[in-house]
Design a protein around this motif. Structure first.
Motif, mmCIF file in Angstrom:
data_model
loop_
_atom_site.group_PDB
_atom_site.id
_atom_site.type_symbol
_atom_site.label_atom_id
_atom_site.label_comp_id
_atom_site.label_asym_id
_atom_site.label_seq_id
_atom_site.Cartn_x
_atom_site.Cartn_y
_atom_site.Cartn_z
ATOM 1 N N GLN A 1 7.519 52.096 26.979
ATOM 2 C CA GLN A 1 8.928 52.393 26.442
ATOM 3 C C GLN A 1 9.822 52.777 27.561
ATOM 4 N N ASN A 2 9.474 53.787 28.479
ATOM 5 C CA ASN A 2 10.261 54.574 29.260
ATOM 6 C C ASN A 2 10.391 53.962 30.611
ATOM 7 N N GLY A 3 9.504 53.043 30.909
ATOM 8 C CA GLY A 3 9.401 52.412 32.223
ATOM 9 C C GLY A 3 8.621 53.319 33.147
ATOM 10 N N PRO A 4 7.747 52.790 34.094
ATOM 11 C CA PRO A 4 7.005 53.555 35.092
ATOM 12 C C PRO A 4 7.694 53.835 36.112
ATOM 13 N N PHE B 1 -7.420 54.414 21.326
ATOM 14 C CA PHE B 1 -8.109 54.110 22.474
ATOM 15 C C PHE B 1 -7.568 54.984 23.688
ATOM 16 N N ILE B 2 -8.645 55.389 24.438
ATOM 17 C CA ILE B 2 -8.371 56.356 25.604
ATOM 18 C C ILE B 2 -7.116 55.527 26.538
ATOM 19 N N GLY B 3 -6.179 56.309 26.629
ATOM 20 C CA GLY B 3 -4.981 55.957 27.518
ATOM 21 C C GLY B 3 -3.952 55.368 26.680
ATOM 22 N N LYS B 4 -4.262 54.986 25.392
ATOM 23 C CA LYS B 4 -3.022 54.472 24.433
ATOM 24 C C LYS B 4 -1.841 55.183 24.828
ATOM 25 N N ALA B 5 -1.792 56.353 24.599
ATOM 26 C CA ALA B 5 -0.475 57.105 24.594
ATOM 27 C C ALA B 5 0.334 57.153 25.698
ATOM 28 N N ALA B 6 -0.571 57.155 26.764
ATOM 29 C CA ALA B 6 0.250 57.306 28.114
ATOM 30 C C ALA B 6 0.839 55.903 28.585
ATOM 31 N N ILE B 7 0.098 54.698 28.066
ATOM 32 C CA ILE B 7 0.492 53.369 28.366
ATOM 33 C C ILE B 7 1.787 53.086 27.569
ATOM 34 N N PRO C 1 -7.077 59.008 30.329
ATOM 35 C CA PRO C 1 -6.262 59.465 29.613
ATOM 36 C C PRO C 1 -4.623 59.276 29.839
ATOM 37 N N ASN C 2 -4.516 59.302 31.369
ATOM 38 C CA ASN C 2 -3.229 59.436 31.955
ATOM 39 C C ASN C 2 -2.774 57.831 32.200
ATOM 40 N N GLY C 3 -3.559 56.923 31.456
ATOM 41 C CA GLY C 3 -3.256 55.532 31.551
ATOM 42 C C GLY C 3 -3.475 54.853 32.884
ATOM 43 N N GLY C 4 -4.197 55.615 34.073
ATOM 44 C CA GLY C 4 -4.508 55.046 35.071
ATOM 45 C C GLY C 4 -6.092 54.197 34.666
ATOM 46 N N VAL C 5 -6.609 53.483 35.672
ATOM 47 C CA VAL C 5 -7.716 52.788 35.279
ATOM 48 C C VAL C 5 -9.066 53.129 35.924
ATOM 49 N N VAL C 6 -9.977 53.409 34.872
ATOM 50 C CA VAL C 6 -11.315 53.882 35.399
ATOM 51 C C VAL C 6 -12.091 52.626 36.000
ATOM 52 N N GLY D 1 -3.516 35.801 42.063
ATOM 53 C CA GLY D 1 -2.691 36.921 41.791
ATOM 54 C C GLY D 1 -3.638 37.785 40.748
ATOM 55 N N TYR D 2 -4.938 37.795 41.332
ATOM 56 C CA TYR D 2 -5.584 38.784 40.588
ATOM 57 C C TYR D 2 -5.708 39.808 41.084
ATOM 58 N N SER D 3 -5.989 41.303 40.176
ATOM 59 C CA SER D 3 -6.026 42.491 40.734
ATOM 60 C C SER D 3 -7.522 42.777 41.334
ATOM 61 N N LEU D 4 -7.438 43.732 42.455
ATOM 62 C CA LEU D 4 -8.871 44.020 42.608
ATOM 63 C C LEU D 4 -8.806 45.835 42.432
ATOM 64 N N TYR D 5 -9.741 46.396 41.958
ATOM 65 C CA TYR D 5 -10.059 47.992 41.773
ATOM 66 C C TYR D 5 -9.833 48.580 43.104
ATOM 67 N N GLY D 6 -9.013 49.528 43.315
ATOM 68 C CA GLY D 6 -8.906 50.154 44.316
ATOM 69 C C GLY D 6 -7.447 49.613 45.171
ATOM 70 N N HIS D 7 -6.935 48.571 44.882
ATOM 71 C CA HIS D 7 -5.863 48.090 45.528
ATOM 72 C C HIS D 7 -4.758 47.812 44.429
ATOM 73 N N GLU D 8 -4.632 46.875 43.287
ATOM 74 C CA GLU D 8 -3.663 46.736 42.604
ATOM 75 C C GLU D 8 -3.733 47.679 41.302
ATOM 76 N N ILE D 9 -5.047 48.168 41.049
ATOM 77 C CA ILE D 9 -5.390 49.161 39.999
ATOM 78 C C ILE D 9 -6.108 50.453 40.681
ATOM 79 N N ASP D 10 -6.120 51.597 40.031
ATOM 80 C CA ASP D 10 -6.788 52.827 40.362
ATOM 81 C C ASP D 10 -6.609 53.644 39.418
ATOM 82 N N ASP D 11 -7.360 54.729 39.937
ATOM 83 C CA ASP D 11 -7.309 55.994 38.814
ATOM 84 C C ASP D 11 -5.907 56.535 38.397
ATOM 85 N N VAL D 12 -4.688 56.026 38.838
ATOM 86 C CA VAL D 12 -3.396 56.451 38.783
ATOM 87 C C VAL D 12 -2.622 55.215 38.267
#
Length: 367
Positions: free
Chosen positions: A280-283, A269-275, A92-97, A238-249
């Motif tokens: 819109q506001n910038g990360p 879908f789960i995380g849509k609002a946070a994404i 829900p926070n927009g981080g990646v499962v 330039g491919y992402s690896l979980y735990g490196h370029e993407i994670d729970d946050v």
């Protein structure tokens, strides 16, 4: 590594000189001979990788499509039979499962390919979120061996031993057929940025298929390649690896993966609002890729600085055998993401890095 799991190709890997290490709880070959040579051979000819540590799950039922659209960022409603799709699955926070591949076998029937380190977490997550949907989820990871044949000569190698004509197999499509008499799901996907396939095969026939591919590929320059080359190849691409370029946050906005997000698809879908809010506001943070201009590798955890002030942390770093220099990715303050003054802090000294838009070299996996 006494508690580490072994893939169906463990004996094959050891017999062919694989140097085994613990990776995500699995005994995996980090290399067979030289990481640099395995990397170069994959770019020039072909590399064969054991990636059987990856997880697989089947999802079936009348609500399979609507369920997937509720938990994935990408849109599965446009998929037809034989289509593969890359997507994120977010909190829900927009981080990646996890990031995963979805294969549509037929209406209401999908195969999911999951990261090895996340299989148990992913299955539990999907089971929890599937309540109220008429679907059946089954972890079939133990049923499959998974081989990746990657490189510009991959289809030449397969041509003489495949029961199906692969010349018309488009990028991110798959077919079911036989390779040298072994039934496979043949998927035109991969993690190297090169032309190639991933082959899902019954676990008990994985070693047989690997030996056949190795024998067929040797005249074309194929080599066995381990996790070391797999990581340097994916980072060059330039491919992402979980735990490196993407994670729970760190999610799609931070990691430049908004192309995997369908904000206009029907339903929530789960995380849509946070994404959407971050878009819109910038990360607060952004992933940037960089070259060092030298051979000194900036390992994960290394500080990224501007004029001595820390603005981020390296999340991936390796040596590119093709560029003959170290490359990496870092999570930095959004305000610093476009700066030309980024540097890595190594042993008390700052070394300038050059921001680079991936891939680091021209690649065309769709060729």
């Amino acid at each position: 590594m006494s508690d580490a799991k072994r893939t169906p190709l463990y004996d094959f890997n050891v017999a062919h000189g694989g140097r085994m290490v613990d990776f995500a709880g699995w005994e995996m070959p980090v290399q067979y001979a030289s990481i640099v040579e395995e990397h170069k051979a994959t770019r020039a000819a072909a590399g064969l990788f054991d990636v059987s540590h990856m997880g697989e799950a089947t999802l079936e039922g009348p609500d399979a499509e609507s369920f997937l659209n509720s938990v994935l960022t990408n849109d599965v409603s446009g998929m037809d039979d034989g289509k593969a799709l890359y997507s994120l699955m977010c909190h829900p926070n927009g981080g990646v499962v996890d990031d995963l591949l979805v294969y549509r076998k037929r209406e209401g029937s999908y195969l999911l390919c999951l990261n090895a380190s996340n299989v148990d977490k992913d299955i539990a997550w999907l089971e929890t979120e599937s309540k109220g949907f008429d679907v059946s989820l089954v972890d079939v990871s133990d049923s499959y061996a998974l081989l990746a044949l990657q490189g510009p000569k991959s289809f030449q190698i397969l041509g003489a031993i495949s029961s199906v004509d692969l010349s018309g197999l488009d990028y991110y499509r798959f077919v079911e057929g036989e390779i040298a008499g072994v039934a496979c799901i043949i998927s035109r996907t991969g993690y190297t940025g090169e032309v190639g396939v991933e082959l899902f095969v019954a676990s008990e026939r994985g070693e047989e298929l690997a030996e056949t591919l190795l024998e067929a590929g040797l005249p074309h320059g194929l080599v066995l390649a381990g996790l070391g080359a797999r990581d340097s190849l994916r980072l060059e691409a330039g491919y992402s690896l979980y735990g490196h370029e993407i994670d729970d946050v760190v999610g799609p906005v931070e990691a430049n993966l908004m192309w995997t997000v369908s904000l206009k698809k029907e339903g929530d879908f789960i995380g849509k609002a946070a994404i959407l809010s971050k878009k819109q506001n910038g990360p607060e943070k952004k992933i940037v890729f960089f070259k060092t201009g030298g051979r000194r590798i900036a390992r994960p955890g290394t500080d990224i600085v501007i004029s001595g002030q820390k603005v981020g942390t390296v999340v991936s770093g390796t040596f590119s055998p093709i560029l003959n220099e170290a490359i990496g990715a870092a999570l930095v303050d959004a305000s610093a993401a476009k700066s030309d003054e980024l540097a890595v802090e190594l042993r008390g000294k700052s070394y300038p890095v050059a921001r680079t838009r991936p891939p680091f070299l021209p690649l065309n996996p769709q060729a």
